[in-house]
Design a protein around this motif. Structure first.
Motif, short mmCIF file in Angstrom:
data_model
loop_
_atom_site.label_atom_id
_atom_site.label_comp_id
_atom_site.label_asym_id
_atom_site.label_seq_id
_atom_site.Cartn_x
_atom_site.Cartn_y
_atom_site.Cartn_z
N ARG A 195 28.48 55.45 -64.09
CA ARG A 195 28.84 55.06 -65.46
C ARG A 195 28.06 53.83 -65.88
O ARG A 195 27.49 53.76 -66.97
CB ARG A 195 30.34 54.73 -65.54
CG ARG A 195 31.28 55.85 -65.39
CD ARG A 195 32.70 55.40 -65.02
NE ARG A 195 33.22 54.35 -65.87
CZ ARG A 195 33.32 53.05 -65.51
NH1 ARG A 195 32.88 52.64 -64.32
NH2 ARG A 195 33.84 52.17 -66.33
N VAL A 221 36.60 58.47 -67.14
CA VAL A 221 35.64 57.98 -68.13
C VAL A 221 36.41 57.75 -69.43
O VAL A 221 36.87 58.70 -70.06
CB VAL A 221 34.50 58.99 -68.36
CG1 VAL A 221 33.61 58.54 -69.52
CG2 VAL A 221 33.68 59.16 -67.09
N ASP A 226 34.09 53.61 -72.52
CA ASP A 226 32.98 53.96 -71.63
C ASP A 226 31.93 54.83 -72.31
O ASP A 226 30.74 54.51 -72.30
CB ASP A 226 33.50 54.69 -70.38
CG ASP A 226 34.28 53.80 -69.45
OD1 ASP A 226 34.16 52.56 -69.55
OD2 ASP A 226 35.04 54.33 -68.61
N MET A 230 27.73 54.58 -72.54
CA MET A 230 26.91 55.43 -71.68
C MET A 230 25.81 56.15 -72.45
O MET A 230 24.86 56.67 -71.85
CB MET A 230 27.81 56.44 -70.96
CG MET A 230 28.75 55.78 -69.96
SD MET A 230 30.18 56.80 -69.50
CE MET A 230 29.42 58.19 -68.69
#
Length: 385
Positions: A195, A221, A226, A230
């Motif tokens: 991640r 996640v 997150d 990402m």
């Protein structure tokens, strides 16, 4: 050599079984006492810039002899696609294989954790071995206890592990042709670190266009904290490229409180906490992603007929076979992937308390993950033809 290998395997079984018994019978506080290191974190020097240019720093990599490369294993009932291997490069980060508490990070020379990491690659990375490049680095992983405590030393241990994975990825990416798709995959600690790698090396860079898929499995996640960092969207369609698949597997009835506690103990990739205070106490502030590997979609539901093959191990031979249409899967409101009652399969003694099938996140859906991987490579190639 065979006798030494069997001794190593026996030691691994003892370590895992002891850990499972501890989790089964001890209270949460005692579980932390059992696994959280009771020593002071020792800073370690950064690895040499070219450390991962050496073949012995990889559990799997192109050019290894097939017998020495666990990622090239095929269970009974599986086969490689006809013709040439898929033109793709896979970077796989194995989960925690260091369960001792006498150090915050595993030594690269610790034989028990090395052997167990090899077994993890054999079971979890092999759905991707239709690719012509599959890489799985060794790294100074954080001890399992680092994820069971708020001790600041745990963050230092995780940072050390991340530094190794980042350096290995930089070595990997130098070998990948510019026109070749890349797949990132990991499990548990490996996914936790990937991640962060996606945020630091992929998001907002030309490399993002080269990612066919990211399998961030066995660690939640956060959709709000997150995913935006990402730089990839969740996989909403089975033929979608450049997206994230993520799930945590449980059977029913499931007890997930300790898993959620481990999740919210860390902040999101945006630096924000994952909980908020409410009148009832502390609640999760952000739901996490649940992908269904049987459907290739977010929040999917599928009965067992959709399961193309579960990898069922044979501990006596350290082999395994694919068994079809036994395990269903459904993303439920708690954001976990539920497989219904425990499946009537001899999977071994590693189901964790609370019907937690964490160890089997990949093997329960081995053949479907393989098919999903091939579809996403094809989708990427179609977009970039």
């Amino acid at each position: 050599m065979v006798r030494k290998f069997l001794y190593a395997v026996a030691a691994i079984i003892v370590l895992i079984t002891v850990g499972r018994i501890a989790l089964l019978f001890w209270a949460e506080d005692l579980t932390e006492m059992a696994f959280v290191p009771d020593v002071t974190f020792q800073p370690q020097p950064a690895m040499a810039m070219n450390a991962w240019d050496k073949s012995d720093m990889w559990i799997a990599r192109p050019g290894m002899l097939p017998k020495a490369d666990p990622s090239r294993y095929l269970p009974q009932g599986a086969s490689l696609p006809a013709g040439k291997p898929l033109s793709a490069a896979v970077f796989f980060v194995h989960p925690t294989s260091y369960v001792e508490k006498n150090a915050w990070n595993a030594s690269l020379n610790d034989q028990a954790s090395r052997d167990l990491a090899g077994l993890y690659v054999k079971g979890m990375a092999t759905p991707f071995n239709a690719a012509d490049q599959l890489w799985a680095p060794r790294y100074r992983q954080a001890a399992i206890g680092a994820f069971l405590t708020d001790d600041p030393q745990a963050d230092k241990a995780i940072d050390l592990a991340y530094g190794d994975v980042l350096a290995a990825f930089d070595a990997f990416i130098k070998t990948v042709p510019q026109d070749q798709p890349i797949v990132l995959a990991g499990h548990s600690q490996g996914s936790f670190l990937l991640r962060r790698l996606l945020r630091d090396r992929v998001a907002g860079t030309p490399l993002a266009e080269r990612i066919a898929a990211a399998y961030i499995v066995g660690w939640p996640v956060s959709i709000d904290h997150d995913l935006p960092e990402m730089g990839l969207k969740p996989c909403d369609r089975p033929e979608q490229a450049g997206c994230v698949m993520s799930w945590l597997t449980v059977a029913d009835p499931a007890e997930t409180a300790q898993l959620v506690k481990a999740y919210v103990r860390r902040h999101g990739l945006d630096g924000q906490p994952l909980t908020q205070k409410t009148a009832q106490g502390v609640a999760i502030d952000s739901p996490f992603l649940c992908s269904n590997p049987l459907t290739g979609t977010r929040n999917g539901v599928a009965d067992a007929q959709a399961n193309l093959g579960t990898l069922v191990p044979d501990p006596a031979s350290w082999n395994g076979e694919l068994v079809r249409q036994i395990v269903p899967a459904a993303c439920e409101s708690d954001m976990f992937l539920h497989i219904g009652p425990p499946p009537k399969l001899d999977l071994g003694p590693y189901v964790l308390p609370g019907n937690n099938y964490h160890v089997y996140d990949y093997t329960l859906f081995w053949a479907n993950i393989r098919a999903d991987f091939e579809r996403r490579i094809a989708a990427w190639q179609k977009q970039h033809s």
